[in-house]
Write a protein that holds these residues in place. Structure first.
Motif, PDB file in Angstrom:
ATOM      1  N   VAL A   1       6.164  12.324  -0.555  1.00  0.00           N
ATOM      2  CA  VAL A   1       6.120  12.736  -1.957  1.00  0.00           C
ATOM      3  C   VAL A   1       4.642  12.967  -2.301  1.00  0.00           C
ATOM      4  CG1 VAL A   1       6.752  12.205  -4.326  1.00  0.00           C
ATOM      5  CG2 VAL A   1       8.154  11.327  -2.447  1.00  0.00           C
ATOM      6  N   LEU A   2       4.231  14.224  -2.332  1.00  0.00           N
ATOM      7  CA  LEU A   2       2.842  14.552  -2.625  1.00  0.00           C
ATOM      8  C   LEU A   2       2.629  14.618  -4.135  1.00  0.00           C
ATOM      9  CD1 LEU A   2       1.909  17.376  -0.059  1.00  0.00           C
ATOM     10  CD2 LEU A   2       1.332  14.940   0.006  1.00  0.00           C
ATOM     11  N   GLY A   3       1.572  13.956  -4.598  1.00  0.00           N
ATOM     12  CA  GLY A   3       1.239  14.010  -6.012  1.00  0.00           C
ATOM     13  C   GLY A   3       1.467  12.723  -6.762  1.00  0.00           C
ATOM     14  N   VAL A   4       1.766  11.613  -6.041  1.00  0.00           N
ATOM     15  CA  VAL A   4       1.936  10.312  -6.698  1.00  0.00           C
ATOM     16  C   VAL A   4       0.848   9.348  -6.232  1.00  0.00           C
ATOM     17  CG1 VAL A   4       4.407  10.578  -7.128  1.00  0.00           C
ATOM     18  CG2 VAL A   4       3.642   9.573  -4.961  1.00  0.00           C
ATOM     19  N   ASN A   5       0.757   8.188  -6.893  1.00  0.00           N
ATOM     20  CA  ASN A   5      -0.398   7.300  -6.768  1.00  0.00           C
ATOM     21  C   ASN A   5      -0.441   6.423  -5.519  1.00  0.00           C
ATOM     22  OD1 ASN A   5      -1.775   8.049  -9.158  1.00  0.00           O
ATOM     23  ND2 ASN A   5      -0.310   6.871 -10.380  1.00  0.00           N
ATOM     24  N   ALA A   6       0.491   6.605  -4.602  1.00  0.00           N
ATOM     25  CA  ALA A   6       0.491   5.863  -3.343  1.00  0.00           C
ATOM     26  C   ALA A   6       1.347   6.642  -2.354  1.00  0.00           C
ATOM     27  CB  ALA A   6       1.054   4.448  -3.533  1.00  0.00           C
ATOM     28  N   PRO A   7       1.174   6.409  -1.053  1.00  0.00           N
ATOM     29  CA  PRO A   7       2.052   7.062  -0.094  1.00  0.00           C
ATOM     30  C   PRO A   7       3.509   6.631  -0.292  1.00  0.00           C
ATOM     31  CG  PRO A   7       0.087   6.212   0.997  1.00  0.00           C
ATOM     32  CD  PRO A   7       0.091   5.651  -0.396  1.00  0.00           C
ATOM     33  N   VAL A   8       4.371   7.592  -0.535  1.00  0.00           N
ATOM     34  CA  VAL A   8       5.816   7.363  -0.638  1.00  0.00           C
ATOM     35  C   VAL A   8       6.464   8.300   0.361  1.00  0.00           C
ATOM     36  CG1 VAL A   8       7.866   7.470  -2.099  1.00  0.00           C
ATOM     37  CG2 VAL A   8       5.675   6.717  -3.072  1.00  0.00           C
ATOM     38  N   VAL A   9       7.187   7.732   1.333  1.00  0.00           N
ATOM     39  CA  VAL A   9       7.709   8.544   2.430  1.00  0.00           C
ATOM     40  C   VAL A   9       9.201   8.298   2.591  1.00  0.00           C
ATOM     41  CG1 VAL A   9       7.506   9.124   4.872  1.00  0.00           C
ATOM     42  CG2 VAL A   9       5.472   8.451   3.587  1.00  0.00           C
TER      43      VAL A   9
ATOM     44  N   ASP B   1       0.804  -1.216   0.000  1.00  0.00           N
ATOM     45  CA  ASP B   1       0.000   0.000   0.000  1.00  0.00           C
ATOM     46  C   ASP B   1       0.838   1.267   0.000  1.00  0.00           C
ATOM     47  OD1 ASP B   1      -2.670  -1.295   0.367  1.00  0.00           O
ATOM     48  OD2 ASP B   1      -1.719  -1.986   2.219  1.00  0.00           O
ATOM     49  N   ALA B   2       2.106   1.168   0.404  1.00  0.00           N
ATOM     50  CA  ALA B   2       2.937   2.359   0.553  1.00  0.00           C
ATOM     51  C   ALA B   2       4.400   1.972   0.456  1.00  0.00           C
ATOM     52  CB  ALA B   2       2.656   3.031   1.893  1.00  0.00           C
ATOM     53  N   LEU B   3       5.257   2.977   0.226  1.00  0.00           N
ATOM     54  CA  LEU B   3       6.693   2.780   0.043  1.00  0.00           C
ATOM     55  C   LEU B   3       7.462   3.606   1.056  1.00  0.00           C
ATOM     56  CD1 LEU B   3       9.263   1.919  -1.538  1.00  0.00           C
ATOM     57  CD2 LEU B   3       8.774   3.771  -3.144  1.00  0.00           C
ATOM     58  N   PHE B   4       8.443   2.989   1.699  1.00  0.00           N
ATOM     59  CA  PHE B   4       9.298   3.677   2.670  1.00  0.00           C
ATOM     60  C   PHE B   4      10.764   3.484   2.295  1.00  0.00           C
ATOM     61  CE2 PHE B   4      12.301   3.190   6.117  1.00  0.00           C
ATOM     62  CZ  PHE B   4      12.146   4.370   6.818  1.00  0.00           C
ATOM     63  N   SER B   5      11.550   4.576   2.457  1.00  0.00           N
ATOM     64  CA  SER B   5      12.999   4.466   2.279  1.00  0.00           C
ATOM     65  C   SER B   5      13.694   5.575   3.056  1.00  0.00           C
ATOM     66  CB  SER B   5      13.380   4.567   0.798  1.00  0.00           C
ATOM     67  OG  SER B   5      14.792   4.494   0.636  1.00  0.00           O
ATOM     68  N   ALA B   6      14.902   5.297   3.513  1.00  0.00           N
ATOM     69  CA  ALA B   6      15.766   6.326   4.093  1.00  0.00           C
ATOM     70  C   ALA B   6      16.961   6.565   3.175  1.00  0.00           C
ATOM     71  CB  ALA B   6      16.258   5.890   5.475  1.00  0.00           C
ATOM     72  N   GLY B   7      16.866   6.080   1.944  1.00  0.00           N
ATOM     73  CA  GLY B   7      17.998   6.101   1.024  1.00  0.00           C
ATOM     74  C   GLY B   7      18.091   7.337   0.158  1.00  0.00           C
ATOM     75  N   ASN B   8      18.710   7.166  -0.999  1.00  0.00           N
ATOM     76  CA  ASN B   8      18.970   8.238  -1.962  1.00  0.00           C
ATOM     77  C   ASN B   8      17.675   8.970  -2.312  1.00  0.00           C
ATOM     78  OD1 ASN B   8      19.251   9.482  -4.632  1.00  0.00           O
ATOM     79  ND2 ASN B   8      21.216   8.443  -4.772  1.00  0.00           N
ATOM     80  N   THR B   9      17.589  10.250  -1.927  1.00  0.00           N
ATOM     81  CA  THR B   9      16.349  11.007  -2.108  1.00  0.00           C
ATOM     82  C   THR B   9      15.971  11.130  -3.573  1.00  0.00           C
ATOM     83  OG1 THR B   9      16.800  12.291  -0.101  1.00  0.00           O
ATOM     84  CG2 THR B   9      15.184  13.193  -1.630  1.00  0.00           C
ATOM     85  N   GLY B  10      16.939  11.459  -4.420  1.00  0.00           N
ATOM     86  CA  GLY B  10      16.651  11.622  -5.840  1.00  0.00           C
ATOM     87  C   GLY B  10      16.159  10.337  -6.477  1.00  0.00           C
ATOM     88  N   ALA B  11      16.786   9.220  -6.112  1.00  0.00           N
ATOM     89  CA  ALA B  11      16.361   7.937  -6.668  1.00  0.00           C
ATOM     90  C   ALA B  11      14.966   7.566  -6.189  1.00  0.00           C
ATOM     91  CB  ALA B  11      17.363   6.844  -6.282  1.00  0.00           C
ATOM     92  N   LEU B  12      14.652   7.886  -4.925  1.00  0.00           N
ATOM     93  CA  LEU B  12      13.305   7.604  -4.417  1.00  0.00           C
ATOM     94  C   LEU B  12      12.274   8.453  -5.134  1.00  0.00           C
ATOM     95  CD1 LEU B  12      11.599   6.015  -2.385  1.00  0.00           C
ATOM     96  CD2 LEU B  12      11.846   7.954  -0.813  1.00  0.00           C
ATOM     97  N   LEU B  13      12.591   9.713  -5.365  1.00  0.00           N
ATOM     98  CA  LEU B  13      11.671  10.583  -6.107  1.00  0.00           C
ATOM     99  C   LEU B  13      11.459  10.060  -7.521  1.00  0.00           C
ATOM    100  CD1 LEU B  13      13.039  14.014  -4.885  1.00  0.00           C
ATOM    101  CD2 LEU B  13      10.716  13.186  -4.530  1.00  0.00           C
TER     102      LEU B  13
END
Length: 344
Positions: free
Chosen positions: A288-296, A92-104
């Motif tokens: 990340v506001l504006g994508v199809n699932a919660p990405v934090v 339902d959602a994605l979590f990472s503490a890694g590379n910000t640009g790659a997560l975006l």
């Protein structure tokens, strides 16, 4: 409720990520986790496999990797596989503490943008100290998703941020300000001057004008909009200042001898409250506001407690239907958004 976790992302991964996941698992019985990572590095760390499903991957996106290239080239990385699981409906959602640009990049190109959102933005809740409106947090965006923004993008951040503040924080008619190098409306470069005029003329949110960086923590608005470069620089400046203040305060107490330690003992409740206010990890991660699932995305230096706190934030986002409601809101207001875009 299932959260896909990039176990290999972050300065203290995978140990603190796994520890934080287990802490969240014990704290929130509603949550289950898909844990993506290198098998021989992650599996030995798992103390209890209850509601934790491990998925082996063979690659890691490092903090120094070029974001888009890493996302495309490292298809079997823990981050990309976790993002794909969300896209495929396995989480339902994605979590990472890694590379910000790659997560975006993963959020935008794999999870996908909400139709009608020109540029997804990175937003977080920041503690407000002694805010006159009684609100103890404000939403700050963009924090680095887009180093450069057009006036129409900043305007749209005002709409997204207002919706998030209303939907997640319960703020009625949230106030919005634009981060600038002066309070006057003619301050800043042409982008910020034009963005100010778009916001000033708008009836889509409650715009109060510009705000300077020195006033951010005073809670003068419920939402502060910035271009990604300025927002990221301001956030890191605030975080660094908070750490320095806490460090210097501790040093002064320890060097104050018996009198200093006795004074600290008497002030312990107040000092604990201050530390809680200045510790940004207590606020959860950046969304990340504006994508199809919660990405934090939580801070790269996050440890277990910050990871667990962020899982609680994700839980609330899913429970309150943030993404479906945002998509419905954008669809209902797409004509107004197009008008504002054409104004640029």
């Amino acid at each position: 409720m299932k959260i896909a976790v990039d176990a290999m992302g972050g300065d203290y991964a995978p140990a603190e990520i796994v520890k934080g996941v287990e802490e969240a698992r014990d704290r929130y019985p509603e949550l289950t986790f898909l844990l993506f990572g290198i098998e021989d590095q992650v599996v030995p760390l798992i103390q209890n496999q209850e509601r934790i499903n491990f998925v082996a991957t063979t690659e890691v996106i490092a903090m120094g990797d070029e974001p888009v290239k890493a996302m495309r080239d490292k298809q079997d990385s823990s981050m990309v596989r976790a993002a794909q699981a969300v896209k495929d409906g396995e989480a339902d959602a994605l979590f990472s503490a890694g590379n910000t640009g790659a997560l975006l990049s993963s959020a935008i190109f794999i999870v996908g943008r909400i139709k009608g959102v020109d540029r997804p933005a990175l937003a977080t809740a920041i503690p407000a100290v002694d805010a006159k409106n009684g609100h103890n947090q404000f939403i700050f965006m963009d924090l680095g998703a887009n180093a450069e923004s057009k006036p129409a993008h900043l305007y749209q951040y005002g709409i997204l941020g207002s919706f998030y503040a209303s939907h997640m924080l319960g703020y009625d008619n949230p106030t919005v300000r634009l981060l600038n190098n002066g309070a006057e409306e003619d301050k800043g470069d042409e982008v910020h001057k034009e963005a100010h005029q778009l916001m000033k003329q708008s009836s889509d949110f409650n715009f109060l004008g510009n705000v300077e960086a020195r006033e951010l923590l005073e809670g003068t608005a419920d939402v502060v909009v910035a271009d990604g470069f300025s927002g990221n620089a301001a956030l890191k400046s605030m975080e660094g200042t908070a750490l320095v203040i806490l460090g210097q305060l501790k040093k002064a107490i320890m060097n104050g001898g018996l009198r200093g330690k006795l004074g600290a003992l008497m002030l312990k409740p107040a000092l604990k409250k201050l530390k809680g206010q200045l510790d940004f990890n207590n606020q959860g991660g950046a969304v990340v506001l504006g994508v199809n699932a919660p990405v934090v995305k939580t801070h790269g230096s996050a440890k277990a407690t910050a990871v667990a706190n962020t899982m609680g934030q994700i839980k609330m986002m899913v429970e309150q239907n943030l993404v479906p409601d945002t998509a419905a809101f954008i669809a209902e207001n797409k004509d107004k958004l197009k008008v504002k875009k054409s104004a640029n």
